[in-house]
Design a protein around this motif. Sequence first.
Motif, PDB file in Angstrom:
ATOM      1  N   VAL A  79      -0.822   3.450  -6.694  1.00 21.27           N
ATOM      2  CA  VAL A  79      -1.028   3.624  -8.136  1.00 21.27           C
ATOM      3  C   VAL A  79      -0.542   2.399  -8.899  1.00 21.27           C
ATOM      4  CG1 VAL A  79      -0.300   4.941 -10.163  1.00 21.27           C
ATOM      5  CG2 VAL A  79      -0.949   6.143  -8.063  1.00 21.27           C
ATOM      6  N   ILE A  80       0.599   1.849  -8.450  1.00 21.93           N
ATOM      7  CA  ILE A  80       1.200   0.716  -9.170  1.00 21.93           C
ATOM      8  C   ILE A  80       0.576  -0.621  -8.775  1.00 21.93           C
ATOM      9  CG2 ILE A  80       3.351  -0.549  -9.583  1.00 21.93           C
ATOM     10  CD1 ILE A  80       4.839   2.104  -9.050  1.00 21.93           C
ATOM     11  N   HIS A  81       0.385  -0.830  -7.446  1.00 20.61           N
ATOM     12  CA  HIS A  81      -0.005  -2.155  -6.954  1.00 20.61           C
ATOM     13  C   HIS A  81      -1.421  -2.220  -6.374  1.00 20.61           C
ATOM     14  CE1 HIS A  81       4.205  -3.128  -7.438  1.00 20.61           C
ATOM     15  NE2 HIS A  81       4.549  -2.190  -6.585  1.00 20.61           N
ATOM     16  N   GLY A  82      -2.034  -1.077  -6.073  1.00 23.40           N
ATOM     17  CA  GLY A  82      -3.323  -1.117  -5.381  1.00 23.40           C
ATOM     18  C   GLY A  82      -4.430  -0.362  -6.086  1.00 23.40           C
ATOM     19  N   LYS A  83      -4.359  -0.296  -7.408  1.00 28.42           N
ATOM     20  CA  LYS A  83      -5.336   0.494  -8.170  1.00 28.42           C
ATOM     21  C   LYS A  83      -6.432  -0.401  -8.746  1.00 28.42           C
ATOM     22  CE  LYS A  83      -3.992   2.041 -12.143  1.00 28.42           C
ATOM     23  NZ  LYS A  83      -3.260   2.846 -13.161  1.00 28.42           N
TER      24      LYS A  83
ATOM     25  N   ASN B 289      -0.004 -12.392   0.238  1.00 31.72           N
ATOM     26  CA  ASN B 289      -1.342 -12.642  -0.300  1.00 31.72           C
ATOM     27  C   ASN B 289      -1.749 -11.416  -1.134  1.00 31.72           C
ATOM     28  OD1 ASN B 289      -1.387 -15.202   0.908  1.00 31.72           O
ATOM     29  ND2 ASN B 289      -2.190 -14.373   2.817  1.00 31.72           N
ATOM     30  N   GLU B 290      -2.771 -10.690  -0.727  1.00 35.67           N
ATOM     31  CA  GLU B 290      -3.205  -9.526  -1.514  1.00 35.67           C
ATOM     32  C   GLU B 290      -2.921  -8.204  -0.804  1.00 35.67           C
ATOM     33  OE1 GLU B 290      -4.245  -9.737  -4.623  1.00 35.67           O
ATOM     34  OE2 GLU B 290      -3.856 -11.891  -4.417  1.00 35.67           O
ATOM     35  N   ARG B 291      -2.143  -8.251   0.261  1.00 35.69           N
ATOM     36  CA  ARG B 291      -1.895  -7.031   1.042  1.00 35.69           C
ATOM     37  C   ARG B 291      -0.441  -6.597   0.915  1.00 35.69           C
ATOM     38  NH1 ARG B 291      -3.746  -6.486   7.385  1.00 35.69           N
ATOM     39  NH2 ARG B 291      -3.272  -4.266   7.680  1.00 35.69           N
TER      40      ARG B 291
ATOM     41  N   LEU C 214      -7.676   3.704  -4.874  1.00 40.85           N
ATOM     42  CA  LEU C 214      -6.255   3.506  -4.592  1.00 40.85           C
ATOM     43  C   LEU C 214      -6.113   2.929  -3.186  1.00 40.85           C
ATOM     44  CD1 LEU C 214      -4.707   6.827  -5.977  1.00 40.85           C
ATOM     45  CD2 LEU C 214      -4.847   4.610  -7.107  1.00 40.85           C
ATOM     46  N   LYS C 215      -5.601   1.707  -3.117  1.00 42.18           N
ATOM     47  CA  LYS C 215      -5.417   1.042  -1.827  1.00 42.18           C
ATOM     48  C   LYS C 215      -3.973   1.227  -1.366  1.00 42.18           C
ATOM     49  CE  LYS C 215      -6.070  -3.400   0.527  1.00 42.18           C
ATOM     50  NZ  LYS C 215      -6.460  -4.820   0.349  1.00 42.18           N
TER      51      LYS C 215
END
Length: 294
Positions: A93-97, A65-67, A106-107
């Motif tokens: 930086v790549i997937h959670g920004k 999903n989104e995690r 930043l996740k």
Amino acid sequence: MAEEKISFDRIMKEIIEVYPAENIIRFINTVYNEKIPLDSEVTRLATDSNYNKKLRCSDVMLKVNERVYHAEIQSDDRTMVFRMFEYGFRSAVIHGKTVTKDTLTLKFPTPVVIHLRKTPNTPKELKIRLELPNIEPVEYMFPTKYVGDYDCDTMADGSLYAMFPFYSMKLENNLTAEEEKQCFEEIISLVERLMQDMEKGKISKTVSDLVICGIADVLSNIKSKTKIKIHNREELDKVMDNVMERKYYFKQLELFYEGVQEGMEKGRQEGIQETIERFRRGGMSDEEINKYLH
């Protein structure tokens, strides 16, 4: 510790790479103690990135999903806590920004470290303490798991097939003769459960093949280490023979399917040729036949 003769992360990556989506979710639910619906959307994320002109490659990055979930396997590496933070930062930086007018968020992914070996010093969690200006210190924790803590049924039911090859590394722990015997029995049980699940369609032949090859590689690696005390090497040889028989079985199965495909293709070509001859006898030109067939 002497340099390993095999790449543990390569074994796990290759298996995870061919996991169906449902098996990935079962794997995550078991390792991360989640309850994600099995029909959730799964994305395999790239595990390598070039940061500061240095190529780094993590083990497993999966988005459900989104995690994002991040898993690293560890045999004996005291720098793992630093690498986990580095991998997590680069993934964020790549997937959670996300960027708003005045804020960059930043996740970080949800992390876990899977230990292949266990010693009295193996931690239950890894931790980095961040001391940033103007705020209280922040602790970033990475929970850890140990392959040997799972039993056969839990590993199979939880789709931990990618961890099957490393179960035999319990033999490195100076087991008693009785513990060693039990470990041999557990390895055989894992192999049998793997074959049963494949026959029932719970796991693909491709995954099963890679798992069997991984088990064989790890067992061979263990056997080659003279410092590991094995009470009954004849029994270890029997376990390895059992695994190699399954590996041989997959090879024969592969050759069988190749033969079936070859036969089907040959039959298809013969059928096409018969159709062409029939059309010719009916007065059709080669040009007309070609248009009909294509």
